[in-house]
Design an enzyme around this catalytic site. Structure first.
Site, PDB file in Angstrom:
ATOM      1  N   LYS A 160       0.847  -1.193   0.000  1.00  0.00           N
ATOM      2  CA  LYS A 160       0.000   0.000   0.000  1.00  0.00           C
ATOM      3  C   LYS A 160       0.883   1.244   0.000  1.00  0.00           C
ATOM      4  O   LYS A 160       1.987   1.246   0.555  1.00  0.00           O
ATOM      5  CB  LYS A 160      -0.892  -0.024   1.246  1.00  0.00           C
ATOM      6  N   ILE A 194      -7.428   1.063  10.082  1.00  0.00           N
ATOM      7  CA  ILE A 194      -7.730   1.841  11.284  1.00  0.00           C
ATOM      8  C   ILE A 194      -9.220   1.863  11.574  1.00  0.00           C
ATOM      9  O   ILE A 194      -9.645   2.168  12.676  1.00  0.00           O
ATOM     10  CB  ILE A 194      -7.184   3.286  11.170  1.00  0.00           C
ATOM     11  N   GLY A 195     -10.024   1.512  10.559  1.00  0.00           N
ATOM     12  CA  GLY A 195     -11.467   1.445  10.754  1.00  0.00           C
ATOM     13  C   GLY A 195     -12.113   0.423   9.835  1.00  0.00           C
ATOM     14  O   GLY A 195     -13.333   0.410   9.688  1.00  0.00           O
ATOM     15  N   GLY A 196     -11.268  -0.409   9.208  1.00  0.00           N
ATOM     16  CA  GLY A 196     -11.769  -1.415   8.280  1.00  0.00           C
ATOM     17  C   GLY A 196     -11.031  -1.437   6.964  1.00  0.00           C
ATOM     18  O   GLY A 196     -11.436  -2.122   6.023  1.00  0.00           O
ATOM     19  N   SER A 197      -9.915  -0.720   6.866  1.00  0.00           N
ATOM     20  CA  SER A 197      -9.258  -0.503   5.577  1.00  0.00           C
ATOM     21  C   SER A 197      -8.595  -1.737   4.978  1.00  0.00           C
ATOM     22  O   SER A 197      -8.286  -1.745   3.793  1.00  0.00           O
ATOM     23  CB  SER A 197      -8.210   0.615   5.707  1.00  0.00           C
ATOM     24  N   LEU A 221      -6.758   8.923   3.419  1.00  0.00           N
ATOM     25  CA  LEU A 221      -6.827   7.526   3.864  1.00  0.00           C
ATOM     26  C   LEU A 221      -8.140   7.162   4.551  1.00  0.00           C
ATOM     27  O   LEU A 221      -8.484   5.982   4.617  1.00  0.00           O
ATOM     28  CB  LEU A 221      -5.671   7.168   4.818  1.00  0.00           C
ATOM     29  N   SER A 233      -9.349   1.865   2.872  1.00  0.00           N
ATOM     30  CA  SER A 233      -8.433   2.646   2.067  1.00  0.00           C
ATOM     31  C   SER A 233      -7.383   1.808   1.335  1.00  0.00           C
ATOM     32  O   SER A 233      -6.631   2.330   0.516  1.00  0.00           O
ATOM     33  CB  SER A 233      -7.703   3.662   2.962  1.00  0.00           C
TER      34      SER A 233
END
Length: 578
Positions: free
Chosen positions: A136, A232-235, A185, A211
């Site tokens: 990434k 960080i939240g589902g990326s 992001l 992201s």
């Protein structure tokens, strides 16, 4: 392009950098028929004629363990494997726009070096010897730009490798491409002003997620055997679910993040973590074990000093794995999942029970409170971080991921927060500390709730893992992904979590659900989005939620679930053919 070019207007700088990317593609790898009329482009690598029979054999080998074995015994050379995946990655790029950095000669030189060492010594360099690995566009590599979706970062060349890249080299891997991300992001979609929008190869009208969406599209098209994204939240989990992949979201500080670039740097209550994305269930263990065995705590001061535990992998704290008790979260009380997700959970429950495991229902515990707390922490600066980076070049802050030529209207307006959280504003340090205190209390409450399930499992242990959607729907049209309600729970509670593919959308089976009493505006909007014809053939995946610092156990339990699903499918197929 250098940082001195910052005097140019942002549109010119972005256009020049995109052209430089196009110029880095070998001319003989250019597709002259891009099949722009095709929505599903998964078969293009097989049919386009750019890949030889041997290159197709190599890139169609999705099992990372098999690839590594062939590399270690010199059946395949790293140069051949790297070139094959590079060509397929470039095909994927032309169809889905998934890449950022393309550095063919550098990667092939690395592969040749590894081949020479193996030929000269008879020994592999490390556990990932010769394996191409995509990264990434956060993982800095010396001498390459790390633009991370911001025009202002064009011309910003890394002076050193981040710790992960250092360790990949030590493990014998071949970093060979970097992949696209959204500006800031913090989106479940992948689009920025420099490199543009990444599409889902199963249907290019739909998002690959974010992201880590560039990784999702690339790996789905078998343009990389193993990619590394962040979460960080589902990326990691959102693009993996949308693109039919396996992934692992590890706990905070288990794997080395030091030196990688990031948004919201300094926000340390909910840490971003890195993890593998792959078509191969074996790839999860191979990657995580390789990195942990390299003792990352000696290079990253935040990494937990915790060696790989074969005891934990063998589920010593989960009754040895026989039987396990899983709980299914059919609905998180915030948004109801679409019909294909419900069917996937029914399939998984049936497969696990057929394999001798127990499955009970999970009742959500303070789910919305946890989500609101997390989202408020993320926007505690009032968006200053995003605005500051955009103002450096003058580019506008992207506030909607809707594609102008897509024809769909937004179902939820969500620039950085949604209707359940409210408008963002700059919190004081004291207000942020109060949010952190609340988060700790919520983690304790959720831990106690989980422990109390010991009275319902019948195993003498609390629930071994929770199975739920990663996202409430399959891949959706560009800009319409608003659901991080299922994934953010794990980031806030720091639960080790995997995603595994289950099935694909089938219009014959996945009929719309009857209307229900909606929980909120988002739930209603998600319900109205469903159209089985729109999603036909798209992958459907679920997530397995384990405890904090349980990487080994979650990987093993995911393998058990995957085996159960495949065995159940085999039995059903044999029954149907009789």
């Amino acid at each position: 392009m250098t940082e001195s070019d910052s005097s140019l207007d942002w549109k010119t700088r972005a256009a020049q950098r995109k052209q430089a990317q196009l110029d880095s593609i070998p001319s003989e790898w250019i597709l002259h028929d891009l099949r722009l009329e095709s929505e599903n482009v998964m078969d293009v690598p097989e049919k386009c004629g750019l890949l030889s029979a041997r290159e197709l054999e190599i890139t169609n080998t999705t099992d990372v363990e098999v690839i590594l074995k062939k590399l270690s015994n010199s059946e395949w050379s790293s140069v051949d494997v790297t070139r094959a995946f590079y060509k397929r990655a470039i095909i994927a790029q032309q169809l889905t726009n998934c890449l950022t950095e393309i550095f063919v000669e550098r990667a092939l030189d690395r592969a040749k070096e590894l081949d020479d060492i193996l030929r000269r010594t008879g020994k592999v360099v490390g556990p990932l010897h010769g394996l191409p690995v995509s990264l990434k566009d956060q993982f800095t590599m010396k001498g390459l730009e790390t633009i991370m979706g911001y025009v202002a970062w064009i011309g910003r060349y890394a002076k050193s490798d981040c710790v992960l890249v250092e360790m990949l080299y030590d493990c014998g891997a071949v970093p060979f491409v970097r992949t696209n991300v959204p500006q800031t992001l913090m989106w479940g979609e992948t689009y920025n002003h420099v490199f543009g929008r990444t599409s889902n190869p199963y249907n290019r009208r739909l998002t690959a997620g974010g992201s880590s969406g560039g990784e999702g599209a690339l790996v789905a098209m078998k343009g990389s055997p193993l990619g590394v994204g962040t979460d960080i939240g589902g990326s990691l989990r959102i693009p993996s679910a949308f693109c039919g992949l396996y992934t692992l979201r590890p706990s905070y500080e288990r794997l080395p993040y030091y030196g990688a670039t990031n948004a919201l740097e300094g926000q340390e209550s909910i840490s971003s973590v890195l993890g593998p994305m792959t078509n191969s269930i074996t790839g999860l263990k191979i990657f995580v074990k390789a990195i942990i065995d390299s003792q990352p705590w000696k290079r990253d001061p935040l990494v937990v000093r915790k060696e790989w535990s074969e005891k934990e992998y063998q589920l010593a704290f989960h009754g040895g794995g026989s039987p396990l008790c899983f709980a299914i979260m059919w609905d998180n009380g915030v948004v109801k999942p679409h019909p294909p997700l419900r069917r996937a959970m029914v399939m998984t429950k049936g497969a696990l029970e057929a394999a001798g495991h127990r499955v009970i229902d999970w009742e959500p515990h303070r789910h919305l409170e946890i989500y609101k707390n997390s989202e408020t922490i993320f926007v505690a600066d009032g968006g200053e971080d995003y605005r500051t980076e955009c103002e450096r070049s003058g580019e506008p802050l992207i506030k909607s991921m809707i594609s102008e030529d897509d024809g769909h209207e937004p179902i939820v307006e969500k620039p950085f927060v949604n209707h359940l959280v409210g408008e963002s504003y700059h919190r004081s340090a004291y207000q942020l500390w109060e949010l952190h205190k609340e988060k700790r209390q919520l983690r304790k409450s959720h831990l106690d709730y989980w422990e109390a399930t010991v009275h319902r499992t019948g195993t003498g242990r609390p629930v071994d893992g929770i199975i739920s959607p990663a996202v409430a729907y399959p891949a959706v049209p560009h800009g319409l992904n608003t659901d991080s309600f299922y994934t953010t729970l794990c980031n806030a509670m720091d639960y080790t979590t995997s995603v595994f593919p289950v099935t694909s959308v089938d219009t014959e089976l996945d009929h719309p659900h009857d209307p229900h009493e909606f929980y909120n505006y988002e739930d209603e909007a998600v319900y109205k989005l469903y159209d089985s014809g729109l999603f036909q053939g798209c992958p459907v995946g679920l997530q397995l939620i384990g405890r904090t610092q349980e990487e080994e156990a979650v990987i093993r339990m995911t393998e058990i679930i995957d085996t159960a699903l495949k065995e159940n499918k085999r039995i059903n197929t044999e029954t149907d053919t009789k």
